[in-house]
Scaffold this motif. Structure first.
Motif, short mmCIF file in Angstrom:
data_model
loop_
_atom_site.label_atom_id
_atom_site.label_comp_id
_atom_site.label_asym_id
_atom_site.label_seq_id
_atom_site.Cartn_x
_atom_site.Cartn_y
_atom_site.Cartn_z
N TYR A 188 0.84 -1.21 0.00
CA TYR A 188 0.00 0.00 0.00
C TYR A 188 0.87 1.25 0.00
O TYR A 188 0.55 2.25 -0.66
N LYS A 189 1.98 1.19 0.73
CA LYS A 189 2.85 2.36 0.83
C LYS A 189 3.56 2.65 -0.49
O LYS A 189 3.52 3.78 -0.99
N ILE A 190 4.20 1.63 -1.08
CA ILE A 190 4.98 1.89 -2.29
C ILE A 190 4.09 2.17 -3.50
O ILE A 190 4.49 2.86 -4.44
N LEU A 191 2.85 1.62 -3.49
CA LEU A 191 1.93 1.87 -4.60
C LEU A 191 1.03 3.08 -4.33
O LEU A 191 0.21 3.45 -5.17
N GLU A 192 1.20 3.68 -3.14
CA GLU A 192 0.44 4.88 -2.76
C GLU A 192 -1.07 4.64 -2.87
O GLU A 192 -1.78 5.29 -3.63
N LEU A 193 -1.53 3.68 -2.07
CA LEU A 193 -2.94 3.30 -2.06
C LEU A 193 -3.62 3.68 -0.75
O LEU A 193 -2.97 3.78 0.29
N ASP A 194 -4.91 3.91 -0.81
CA ASP A 194 -5.75 4.15 0.37
C ASP A 194 -6.96 3.23 0.31
O ASP A 194 -7.24 2.60 -0.72
N THR A 195 -7.69 3.19 1.42
CA THR A 195 -8.92 2.40 1.50
C THR A 195 -10.07 3.29 1.95
O THR A 195 -9.93 4.06 2.90
N TYR A 196 -11.20 3.20 1.25
CA TYR A 196 -12.43 3.82 1.77
C TYR A 196 -13.47 2.73 1.95
O TYR A 196 -13.30 1.59 1.48
N PHE A 197 -14.57 3.06 2.64
CA PHE A 197 -15.58 2.05 2.97
C PHE A 197 -16.97 2.51 2.55
O PHE A 197 -17.28 3.70 2.52
N THR A 198 -17.80 1.53 2.22
CA THR A 198 -19.24 1.72 2.15
C THR A 198 -19.84 0.81 3.22
O THR A 198 -19.36 -0.31 3.41
N LEU A 255 -26.89 -1.80 5.88
CA LEU A 255 -27.50 -3.04 6.36
C LEU A 255 -27.14 -4.23 5.47
O LEU A 255 -26.89 -5.33 5.96
N GLU A 256 -27.11 -4.03 4.16
CA GLU A 256 -26.84 -5.15 3.23
C GLU A 256 -25.39 -5.61 3.32
O GLU A 256 -25.12 -6.80 3.39
N GLU A 257 -24.46 -4.65 3.28
CA GLU A 257 -23.04 -5.03 3.34
C GLU A 257 -22.16 -3.88 3.80
O GLU A 257 -22.52 -2.70 3.65
N THR A 258 -21.04 -4.24 4.37
CA THR A 258 -19.95 -3.30 4.62
C THR A 258 -18.78 -3.77 3.77
O THR A 258 -18.42 -4.94 3.79
N ARG A 259 -18.19 -2.82 3.01
CA ARG A 259 -17.19 -3.23 2.02
C ARG A 259 -16.02 -2.25 1.99
O ARG A 259 -16.21 -1.04 2.15
N ALA A 260 -14.82 -2.79 1.79
CA ALA A 260 -13.62 -1.97 1.64
C ALA A 260 -13.29 -1.83 0.16
O ALA A 260 -13.43 -2.78 -0.61
N TRP A 261 -12.83 -0.64 -0.22
CA TRP A 261 -12.48 -0.36 -1.61
C TRP A 261 -11.08 0.24 -1.65
O TRP A 261 -10.77 1.15 -0.88
N THR A 262 -10.23 -0.24 -2.55
CA THR A 262 -8.87 0.27 -2.70
C THR A 262 -8.83 1.33 -3.79
O THR A 262 -9.36 1.13 -4.88
#
Length: 357
Positions: A268-278, A281-288
């Motif tokens: 994540y550090k060398i590729l400069e990535l972050d994570t956000y979430f949705t 009730l149906e789902e909780t999901r991580a997105w890169t």
């Protein structure tokens, strides 16, 4: 988006053993002879994130979906690979398809595991691999800059190739390209020698906590910022244990984190990535997403229609979402913001997108 890391190195350095440990599988044949991996094995792994579980509990979600990382076990390269030695160019081409390269370096002695070289020398081994990747780049660049092919290359790509050629021919640091061009343009060039790198020193069980004289020599030469000390054998053992046993075993041998966790953090550090979430009730999901990603681009990770019809992003920080027990209280307590097209999504943001269909 899912990112892909290719595990490369000389034969018999522990690539397939590490791959099997990281992906919790036995896809890759790990054997005591060179080239036991012929075609690259690919394993997709969920990225552990304790924030995801906490968000899911707050939202009482029916499903929890991690973002993922893919590992590719690429066959062992040897000196002369760029000229067809060993398994040759076929496997150099597999490296072109990954986002980052994990260099697996042998830093252990063993009479039982063959070494393709007369002795253990991690600095020499890395230099062999990097030289082969650079020679493969040189051949590729020269072909693309030939008069007949040049007209098919975009102007920005021509500039990248010309600078890369100058760097290779004159022993200059090729990473200067990163300060002059966007990551997307560099990725399109297909150059191997400029891909982000993580160095994994594969050690025996006794050296996993403090390293050994091989890792010290390697770090002295290449630095410790992108270097990890891992025992592929121990990672395999850890994977066979249940959670409580895993924790006890890691405590016993003095390991704070698994190799998978350390590799993901470095990736994540060398590729400069972050994570956000949705989260709902149906789902909780991580997105890169890439760092400095705008809200519409982040929405496009879910669906292109979200990006095209983007209106606003309902935005709550992870900390506020947890502290206020979800969407309703966060809105009531003034912790939800409406962000527009220019908003730069931050790591940990919990988002709900408004868009036109």
């Amino acid at each position: 988006m899912s990112f892909k890391c290719g595990i490369v190195g000389l034969p018999n350095v522990g690539k397939s053993t590490l791959f099997n440990a990281l992906t919790n599988s036995s896809k890759a044949q790990a054997a005591n002879f060179p080239f036991c991996t012929i075609d690259p094995n690919v394993g997709m792994v969920p990225v552990p994130d304790e924030r995801l579980e906490k968000l899911s509990k707050v939202s009482n979600s029916k499903k929890m979906i991690n973002t993922t990382i893919s590992f590719v076990d690429i066959a062992g390269l040897v000196k002369g690979a760029s000229k067809g030695e060993g398994l040759g160019n076929r496997f150099l081409s597999h490296i072109r398809e990954v986002d980052a390269v994990i260099h697996m370096i042998r830093c252990f002695d063993s009479d039982d595991i063959q070494n393709v070289n007369p002795n253990v020398d991690p600095v020499r081994d890395l230099e062999i691999i990097e030289t082969e990747m650079m020679l493969a780049d040189l051949e590729s660049i020269q072909k693309r800059l030939e008069k007949n092919n040049k007209k098919n290359v975009e102007e920005e790509q021509l500039k990248i190739l010309e600078i890369a050629l100058d760097c290779i021919n004159n022993d200059k640091d090729i990473s200067i390209i990163k300060s002059q061009f966007e990551a997307k343009q560099i990725n399109q060039s297909g150059l191997l020698s400029i891909k982000p790198k993580i160095f994994v020193c594969n050690v025996d069980e006794q050296s996993v906590k403090e390293g050994n004289h091989y890792t010290s020599t390697f770090i002295e030469k290449f630095g410790e910022e992108n270097t990890l000390i891992v025992s592929a054998d121990i990672e395999n053992q850890i994977n066979e244990l249940e959670n409580e046993e895993k924790k006890n075993y890691m405590d016993m041998i003095g390991l704070k984190e698994t190799g998978l966790s350390m590799l993901i953090q470095k990736g994540y550090k060398i590729l400069e990535l972050d994570t956000y979430f949705t989260s709902g009730l149906e789902e909780t999901r991580a997105w890169t997403i890439q760092k400095n990603c705008t809200a519409p681009k982040a929405a496009g990770e879910i669906h292109t229609d979200f990006e095209k019809g983007f209106i606003r992003a309902e935005t709550i920080s992870y900390e506020d979402f947890i502290a206020n027990n979800g969407w309703v209280n966060s809105k009531t307590n003034g912790k939800m913001r409406l962000e527009g097209k220019d908003y730069i999504v931050k790591d940990g943001d919990v988002l709900n997108f408004r868009f036109n269909t």
